[in-house]
Scaffold this motif. Sequence first.
Motif, PDB file in Angstrom:
ATOM      1  N   ASP A  55       0.816  -1.221   0.000  1.00 52.85           N
ATOM      2  CA  ASP A  55       0.000   0.000   0.000  1.00 52.85           C
ATOM      3  C   ASP A  55       0.844   1.264   0.000  1.00 52.85           C
ATOM      4  O   ASP A  55       0.304   2.373  -0.112  1.00 52.85           O
ATOM      5  CB  ASP A  55      -0.976   0.004   1.184  1.00 52.85           C
ATOM      6  CG  ASP A  55      -0.302  -0.165   2.532  1.00 52.85           C
ATOM      7  OD1 ASP A  55       0.721  -0.881   2.602  1.00 52.85           O
ATOM      8  OD2 ASP A  55      -0.800   0.390   3.523  1.00 52.85           O
ATOM      9  N   HIS A  56       2.159   1.107   0.079  1.00 54.32           N
ATOM     10  CA  HIS A  56       3.061   2.259   0.020  1.00 54.32           C
ATOM     11  C   HIS A  56       3.939   2.257  -1.229  1.00 54.32           C
ATOM     12  O   HIS A  56       4.526   3.292  -1.565  1.00 54.32           O
ATOM     13  CB  HIS A  56       3.941   2.307   1.278  1.00 54.32           C
ATOM     14  CG  HIS A  56       3.185   2.657   2.514  1.00 54.32           C
ATOM     15  ND1 HIS A  56       3.277   3.884   3.138  1.00 54.32           N
ATOM     16  CD2 HIS A  56       2.287   1.948   3.237  1.00 54.32           C
ATOM     17  CE1 HIS A  56       2.464   3.902   4.191  1.00 54.32           C
ATOM     18  NE2 HIS A  56       1.860   2.728   4.272  1.00 54.32           N
ATOM     19  N   ILE A  57       4.045   1.122  -1.908  1.00 53.08           N
ATOM     20  CA  ILE A  57       4.947   1.034  -3.069  1.00 53.08           C
ATOM     21  C   ILE A  57       4.252   0.598  -4.349  1.00 53.08           C
ATOM     22  O   ILE A  57       4.882   0.534  -5.400  1.00 53.08           O
ATOM     23  CB  ILE A  57       6.126   0.080  -2.795  1.00 53.08           C
ATOM     24  CG1 ILE A  57       5.643  -1.384  -2.740  1.00 53.08           C
ATOM     25  CG2 ILE A  57       6.846   0.463  -1.507  1.00 53.08           C
ATOM     26  CD1 ILE A  57       6.784  -2.394  -2.690  1.00 53.08           C
ATOM     27  N   GLY A  58       2.927   0.325  -4.282  1.00 47.24           N
ATOM     28  CA  GLY A  58       2.241  -0.272  -5.420  1.00 47.24           C
ATOM     29  C   GLY A  58       2.308   0.513  -6.715  1.00 47.24           C
ATOM     30  O   GLY A  58       2.269  -0.068  -7.804  1.00 47.24           O
ATOM     31  N   GLY A  59       2.413   1.839  -6.635  1.00 50.33           N
ATOM     32  CA  GLY A  59       2.487   2.665  -7.833  1.00 50.33           C
ATOM     33  C   GLY A  59       3.862   3.247  -8.101  1.00 50.33           C
ATOM     34  O   GLY A  59       4.039   4.017  -9.054  1.00 50.33           O
ATOM     35  N   ALA A  60       4.836   2.867  -7.288  1.00 52.58           N
ATOM     36  CA  ALA A  60       6.165   3.501  -7.370  1.00 52.58           C
ATOM     37  C   ALA A  60       6.843   3.276  -8.717  1.00 52.58           C
ATOM     38  O   ALA A  60       7.403   4.208  -9.311  1.00 52.58           O
ATOM     39  CB  ALA A  60       7.057   2.998  -6.238  1.00 52.58           C
ATOM     40  N   PRO A  70      14.543   8.635  -9.939  1.00 52.25           N
ATOM     41  CA  PRO A  70      14.967   7.508  -9.105  1.00 52.25           C
ATOM     42  C   PRO A  70      13.994   7.230  -7.972  1.00 52.25           C
ATOM     43  O   PRO A  70      13.240   8.107  -7.548  1.00 52.25           O
ATOM     44  CB  PRO A  70      16.320   7.961  -8.565  1.00 52.25           C
ATOM     45  CG  PRO A  70      16.227   9.454  -8.535  1.00 52.25           C
ATOM     46  CD  PRO A  70      15.397   9.826  -9.734  1.00 52.25           C
ATOM     47  N   ILE A  71      14.042   6.005  -7.479  1.00 50.08           N
ATOM     48  CA  ILE A  71      13.300   5.609  -6.290  1.00 50.08           C
ATOM     49  C   ILE A  71      14.289   5.502  -5.140  1.00 50.08           C
ATOM     50  O   ILE A  71      15.288   4.773  -5.224  1.00 50.08           O
ATOM     51  CB  ILE A  71      12.572   4.274  -6.496  1.00 50.08           C
ATOM     52  CG1 ILE A  71      11.574   4.395  -7.656  1.00 50.08           C
ATOM     53  CG2 ILE A  71      11.856   3.846  -5.217  1.00 50.08           C
ATOM     54  CD1 ILE A  71      10.862   3.097  -7.998  1.00 50.08           C
ATOM     55  N   LYS A  98       3.937  -3.822 -10.179  1.00 53.97           N
ATOM     56  CA  LYS A  98       5.325  -4.002 -10.619  1.00 53.97           C
ATOM     57  C   LYS A  98       6.288  -3.848  -9.439  1.00 53.97           C
ATOM     58  O   LYS A  98       6.077  -3.003  -8.562  1.00 53.97           O
ATOM     59  CB  LYS A  98       5.668  -2.976 -11.697  1.00 53.97           C
ATOM     60  CG  LYS A  98       4.822  -3.100 -12.955  1.00 53.97           C
ATOM     61  CD  LYS A  98       5.115  -1.968 -13.924  1.00 53.97           C
ATOM     62  CE  LYS A  98       4.192  -2.048 -15.133  1.00 53.97           C
ATOM     63  NZ  LYS A  98       4.377  -0.875 -16.034  1.00 53.97           N
ATOM     64  N   VAL A  99       7.348  -4.639  -9.453  1.00 57.23           N
ATOM     65  CA  VAL A  99       8.388  -4.535  -8.422  1.00 57.23           C
ATOM     66  C   VAL A  99       9.233  -3.294  -8.714  1.00 57.23           C
ATOM     67  O   VAL A  99       9.849  -3.202  -9.784  1.00 57.23           O
ATOM     68  CB  VAL A  99       9.288  -5.778  -8.398  1.00 57.23           C
ATOM     69  CG1 VAL A  99      10.394  -5.620  -7.357  1.00 57.23           C
ATOM     70  CG2 VAL A  99       8.463  -7.029  -8.120  1.00 57.23           C
ATOM     71  N   PRO A 100       9.274  -2.341  -7.811  1.00 54.27           N
ATOM     72  CA  PRO A 100      10.092  -1.148  -8.064  1.00 54.27           C
ATOM     73  C   PRO A 100      11.579  -1.446  -7.909  1.00 54.27           C
ATOM     74  O   PRO A 100      11.974  -2.246  -7.056  1.00 54.27           O
ATOM     75  CB  PRO A 100       9.624  -0.156  -7.002  1.00 54.27           C
ATOM     76  CG  PRO A 100       9.115  -1.010  -5.889  1.00 54.27           C
ATOM     77  CD  PRO A 100       8.549  -2.247  -6.525  1.00 54.27           C
ATOM     78  N   THR A 101      12.383  -0.817  -8.736  1.00 54.51           N
ATOM     79  CA  THR A 101      13.837  -0.912  -8.618  1.00 54.51           C
ATOM     80  C   THR A 101      14.318   0.223  -7.724  1.00 54.51           C
ATOM     81  O   THR A 101      14.102   1.400  -8.032  1.00 54.51           O
ATOM     82  CB  THR A 101      14.511  -0.806  -9.987  1.00 54.51           C
ATOM     83  OG1 THR A 101      14.075  -1.901 -10.801  1.00 54.51           O
ATOM     84  CG2 THR A 101      16.027  -0.840  -9.849  1.00 54.51           C
TER      85      THR A 101
END
Length: 209
Positions: A55-60, A70-71, A98-101
């Motif tokens: 719920d904190h990274i789903g759209g990153a 960058p993330i 998607k898995v964020p890098t």
Amino acid sequence: MPVTAFQQNCSLLTCTQTRKAALVDPGGEAEKLIEAVEQADVTLEQVLLTHGHIDHIGGAADVAAHFGVPIVGPHRADEQLIQGVAAQAAMFGTPGVKVPTIDRWLEGGDTVEVGTLTFDVLFTPGHAPGHVIFVNHAHKFIVMGDVLFQGSIGRTDLPGSDHGTLMKSIFQTVLPLGDAYQFLPGHGPGSTLEQERQGNPFIVQGFEG
């Protein structure tokens, strides 16, 4: 900017002098967040993450790819959580995430810059192994993630979470910042450390550890 069914508080930190900005915890609804950033007339320079829950990274990944930024964050202790985001998505019925890098892992004591604003990074594990918070001392403002809420604390019934560790983070890292600090939590309304020290039942009852 609350997003998804989790009503997670994604936030846009903006330096009013330079109009440079960072998006914190884009948990989903990437198109909505992209539109909000573009309408704000700012230059997005980075995506910041407090921790690795879906719920904190789903759209990153989508937001970072759209703006070519960058993330940054969280602490590397959340790497396993982040790599397992597909499993998290399946668990909560939100496939296709998607898995964020992560371009830069953070440590306690690091700083991140948003235009002329400086945010200190504090390592606050417990809700998640690699949770960090972002503290601006000049404005006495904290982006809290899921450490402390108005009247509550972060969940500790999730994989990798630990109640004692979370309470230690709150009592030894967060509260010593001082009563005057305001904060935006990962969910729900904002508060101040004074308000929580005086009225949050998890804090009023104290902590031994």
